[in-house]
Design a protein around this motif. Structure first.
Motif, mmCIF file in Angstrom:
data_model
loop_
_atom_site.group_PDB
_atom_site.id
_atom_site.type_symbol
_atom_site.label_atom_id
_atom_site.label_comp_id
_atom_site.label_asym_id
_atom_site.label_seq_id
_atom_site.Cartn_x
_atom_site.Cartn_y
_atom_site.Cartn_z
ATOM 1 N N PHE A 202 -6.137 -9.097 4.024
ATOM 2 C CA PHE A 202 -6.199 -7.797 4.710
ATOM 3 C C PHE A 202 -5.156 -6.844 4.124
ATOM 4 C CE2 PHE A 202 -4.737 -5.347 8.592
ATOM 5 C CZ PHE A 202 -5.808 -4.470 8.625
ATOM 6 N N LEU A 203 -3.903 -7.309 4.012
ATOM 7 C CA LEU A 203 -2.845 -6.443 3.496
ATOM 8 C C LEU A 203 -3.067 -6.138 2.018
ATOM 9 C CD1 LEU A 203 0.311 -7.920 5.280
ATOM 10 C CD2 LEU A 203 -1.050 -5.926 5.933
ATOM 11 N N ASN A 204 -3.562 -7.108 1.252
ATOM 12 C CA ASN A 204 -3.846 -6.850 -0.162
ATOM 13 C C ASN A 204 -4.943 -5.790 -0.323
ATOM 14 O OD1 ASN A 204 -1.954 -8.654 -1.103
ATOM 15 N ND2 ASN A 204 -3.405 -10.360 -1.276
ATOM 16 N N GLU A 205 -5.968 -5.871 0.505
ATOM 17 C CA GLU A 205 -7.047 -4.880 0.448
ATOM 18 C C GLU A 205 -6.518 -3.480 0.749
ATOM 19 O OE1 GLU A 205 -10.624 -2.835 0.255
ATOM 20 O OE2 GLU A 205 -10.085 -4.803 -0.548
ATOM 21 N N LEU A 206 -5.687 -3.371 1.756
ATOM 22 C CA LEU A 206 -5.106 -2.065 2.098
ATOM 23 C C LEU A 206 -4.209 -1.557 0.976
ATOM 24 C CD1 LEU A 206 -4.187 -2.626 5.849
ATOM 25 C CD2 LEU A 206 -5.939 -1.081 4.981
ATOM 26 N N GLN A 207 -3.394 -2.438 0.421
ATOM 27 C CA GLN A 207 -2.468 -2.021 -0.622
ATOM 28 C C GLN A 207 -3.205 -1.516 -1.861
ATOM 29 O OE1 GLN A 207 0.246 -5.082 -1.915
ATOM 30 N NE2 GLN A 207 1.640 -3.604 -2.845
ATOM 31 N N GLU A 208 -4.302 -2.179 -2.188
ATOM 32 C CA GLU A 208 -5.028 -1.823 -3.403
ATOM 33 C C GLU A 208 -5.973 -0.633 -3.215
ATOM 34 O OE1 GLU A 208 -7.019 -5.244 -4.938
ATOM 35 O OE2 GLU A 208 -5.156 -6.411 -5.147
ATOM 36 N N ASN A 209 -6.506 -0.474 -2.018
ATOM 37 C CA ASN A 209 -7.602 0.487 -1.849
ATOM 38 C C ASN A 209 -7.415 1.518 -0.738
ATOM 39 O OD1 ASN A 209 -9.416 -0.621 -3.916
ATOM 40 N ND2 ASN A 209 -9.390 -2.433 -2.600
ATOM 41 N N ASN A 210 -6.341 1.404 0.039
ATOM 42 C CA ASN A 210 -6.125 2.405 1.091
ATOM 43 C C ASN A 210 -4.633 2.547 1.346
ATOM 44 O OD1 ASN A 210 -6.242 4.150 3.274
ATOM 45 N ND2 ASN A 210 -8.052 3.164 4.141
ATOM 46 N N ARG A 211 -3.941 3.067 0.363
ATOM 47 C CA ARG A 211 -2.482 3.182 0.485
ATOM 48 C C ARG A 211 -2.070 4.182 1.550
ATOM 49 N NH1 ARG A 211 0.240 0.234 -3.047
ATOM 50 N NH2 ARG A 211 2.173 1.256 -2.413
ATOM 51 N N SER A 212 -2.952 5.113 1.894
ATOM 52 C CA SER A 212 -2.625 6.072 2.954
ATOM 53 C C SER A 212 -2.454 5.375 4.304
ATOM 54 C CB SER A 212 -3.708 7.145 3.054
ATOM 55 O OG SER A 212 -4.944 6.591 3.448
ATOM 56 N N LEU A 213 -3.051 4.201 4.463
ATOM 57 C CA LEU A 213 -2.813 3.383 5.649
ATOM 58 C C LEU A 213 -1.749 2.319 5.390
ATOM 59 C CD1 LEU A 213 -6.394 2.742 7.093
ATOM 60 C CD2 LEU A 213 -4.635 4.278 7.978
ATOM 61 N N PHE A 214 -1.771 1.730 4.213
ATOM 62 C CA PHE A 214 -0.843 0.642 3.910
ATOM 63 C C PHE A 214 0.608 1.099 3.973
ATOM 64 C CE2 PHE A 214 1.616 -1.907 0.829
ATOM 65 C CZ PHE A 214 1.449 -3.158 1.395
ATOM 66 N N GLU A 215 0.905 2.256 3.423
ATOM 67 C CA GLU A 215 2.298 2.703 3.362
ATOM 68 C C GLU A 215 2.902 2.961 4.737
ATOM 69 O OE1 GLU A 215 2.265 5.854 0.492
ATOM 70 O OE2 GLU A 215 1.909 4.464 -1.181
#
Length: 296
Positions: A202-215
């Motif tokens: 889940f966190l890898n997916e966010l980091q790679e493809n949705n940094r506006s949420l991950f950060e």
């Protein structure tokens, strides 16, 4: 209204001490009743240059303007105490509530203060403490314009919205409903992913493809437990605001659930100043999930 020279400030937490410090630097005398406060709060006030008036009544009757800056769950109770202290006092300040409360709660506070014949100012603070950034303090009420002009600081923008009480509180509800509601959703999804054994993916997916949420997840979610005791009641105020508008309150009822969970975790003992910033987001989410499992 008379010139503002002395301000009674009630609340010596992260935000209150920052507001006090910048007002002192702006040339105001800032006083408070520090007798019921913790040693930490008294130290915060002293470092900000806030003087101890010795009692609630002494602080209020000395001030031209009183400001309440405290967790939303304490706002109405404090207003009742302030109104009681002001009964029979001939010289009364304008009473400004700057707390994260709904327009309905603000209206009740205005009713409480009207019994003490005190002019009321509605306020809402958006952004960090002046010690860490430049918050925006929105004001509404009869004297919003001159007070905003008087209090405006380089590290604290004070903005008048107009004469109608409730407008500043409503704006705060909308802003906090979005960002603090989003943080609660992020924490909830992280806990769910951990329970499913999918947290790393889940966190890898966010980091790679949705940094506006991950950060923002990385920046905020792991340390939310330190503020959960304040943010939970704030979600109630937001839910009530939306319900009064015939808009669903369920988003923020769910956010209240999330903050209640975080407030049960061992991380609740942290503060913003003491939180372990080296702890990973995944480690925090594991702790949140373990607390949920302990509920049974």
């Amino acid at each position: 209204m008379p010139e503002i020279k002395t301000i009674a400030l009630f609340g010596a937490g992260d935000m209150g001490s920052g507001v006090g410090r910048t007002l002192v630097e702006g040339g105001f005398r800032v006083i408070s009743d520090l007798s019921p406060r913790s040693a930490t709060s008294r130290a915060n006030a002293a470092s900000a240059g806030v003087e101890d008036a010795g009692s609630l009544k002494a602080a209020l009757e000395t001030a031209d303007l009183a400001l309440s800056v405290m967790p939303p769950g304490h706002a109405e109770g404090f207003a009742k105490s302030a109104a009681k202290a002001l009964n029979g006092v001939s010289r009364k300040p304008v009473f400004g509530d700057l707390n994260a409360i709904s327009p309905a709660t603000m209206a009740r506070i205005a009713d409480i203060m009207s019994g003490a014949e005190v002019e009321v100012l509605d306020g809402g603070i958006i952004g960090p403490s002046p010690n860490k950034g430049c918050p925006r303090v929105y004001l509404s009420g009869q004297s919003a314009n001159p007070i905003a002009e008087a209090l405006n600081r380089p590290d604290m923008r004070v903005i008048a919205l107009g004469p109608d009480l409730g407008q500043a509180s409503a704006l705060k509800m909308m802003y906090a409903g979005l960002n603090k509601g989003m943080w609660a959703m992020m924490a909830t999804m992280g806990v769910a992913a951990d329970k499913l054994g999918l947290l790393d993916a889940f966190l890898n997916e966010l980091q790679e493809n949705n940094r506006s949420l991950f950060e923002p997840m990385q920046r905020w979610v792991g340390f939310l437990a330190a503020d959960a005791h304040r943010f939970g009641p704030e979600m109630d105020e937001i839910a009530g605001t939306l319900a009064d508008l015939k808009i669903t309150s369920k988003f923020h009822e769910g956010a209240r659930w999330a903050y209640d969970l975080l407030d049960e975790t061992p991380l609740r003992e942290e503060t913003r100043a003491t939180a372990d910033r080296s702890r990973s987001l995944a480690a925090s989410l594991h702790i949140f999930r373990n607390t949920l499992d302990e509920r049974g």
